[in-house]
Scaffold this motif. Structure first.
Motif, short mmCIF file in Angstrom:
data_model
loop_
_atom_site.label_atom_id
_atom_site.label_comp_id
_atom_site.label_asym_id
_atom_site.label_seq_id
_atom_site.Cartn_x
_atom_site.Cartn_y
_atom_site.Cartn_z
N UNK A 57 63.67 34.11 28.20
CA UNK A 57 62.52 33.47 27.56
C UNK A 57 61.78 32.53 28.50
N UNK A 58 62.34 32.24 29.65
CA UNK A 58 61.70 31.31 30.58
C UNK A 58 60.91 32.02 31.68
N UNK A 59 61.02 33.32 31.77
CA UNK A 59 60.34 34.06 32.83
C UNK A 59 59.02 34.62 32.32
N UNK A 60 57.97 34.44 33.09
CA UNK A 60 56.65 34.95 32.73
C UNK A 60 56.65 36.47 32.73
N UNK A 61 55.68 37.03 32.01
CA UNK A 61 55.53 38.48 32.02
C UNK A 61 54.16 38.83 32.57
N UNK A 62 54.03 40.05 33.03
CA UNK A 62 52.78 40.58 33.58
C UNK A 62 52.43 41.86 32.83
N UNK A 63 51.15 42.09 32.68
CA UNK A 63 50.71 43.37 32.16
C UNK A 63 49.35 43.70 32.73
N UNK A 64 49.08 45.00 32.79
CA UNK A 64 47.83 45.52 33.32
C UNK A 64 47.15 46.30 32.22
N UNK A 65 45.85 46.07 32.09
CA UNK A 65 45.06 46.85 31.15
C UNK A 65 43.68 47.07 31.76
N UNK A 66 43.27 48.31 31.84
CA UNK A 66 41.97 48.69 32.42
C UNK A 66 41.78 48.11 33.82
N UNK A 67 42.85 48.08 34.60
CA UNK A 67 42.77 47.63 35.98
C UNK A 67 42.80 46.12 36.16
N UNK A 68 42.93 45.36 35.09
CA UNK A 68 42.97 43.90 35.18
C UNK A 68 44.41 43.43 34.98
#
Length: 134
Positions: free
Chosen positions: A50-61
């Motif tokens: 719960x302390x680690x950030x997450x990343x995601x990509x959508x439409x190249x962003x």
């Protein structure tokens, strides 16, 4: 004897190359960058941390989300998530439905959370919301 050692070394080398290939192709960072190049969607997260950030990509962003827990007593409960991007200029092509889809994907993983967007993203969402006819 020398031939047997060379064969064992060759087998060990092939096993090592196979291991590195599997490790390379299953790397989540590589999948994230690949989705960014193809302008697809990919969500990279360690939900048990719960302390680690997450990343995601959508439409190249590329977006990043920071999880906030209410206290140390409930480390598995994510209270709110703050989402931002390093390239807000690419958000001009986004529609209000795109932002709603992103929120759905986050809430799917963290159902009891409140999502806070970075200021440039909030402005774009409000502008897109005002542009749509009622």
């Amino acid at each position: 004897m020398f031939v047997i050692l060379m064969r064992l070394a060759l087998v060990a080398l092939l096993v090592y190359i196979f291991y590195m290939a599997v490790k390379f192709f299953s790397n989540p960072r590589r999948k994230l960058k690949q989705a960014q190049l193809k302008e697809g969607f990919y969500f990279m997260d360690e939900q048990q941390n719960a302390r680690k950030n997450f990343n995601f990509v959508y439409k190249g962003v590329l977006f990043e989300g920071e999880k906030h827990v209410p206290s140390k007593d409930h480390p598995l409960f994510v209270h709110s998530i703050y989402v931002w991007t390093e390239s807000p200029e690419k958000l001009s092509e986004f529609t209000l439905e795109d932002f709603e889809k992103l929120e759905e994907n986050i809430i799917e993983r963290y159902p009891q959370t409140k999502i806070d967007w970075d200021q440039p993203i909030k402005k774009i969402k409000q502008k897109k919301g005002a542009d749509t006819p009622s």
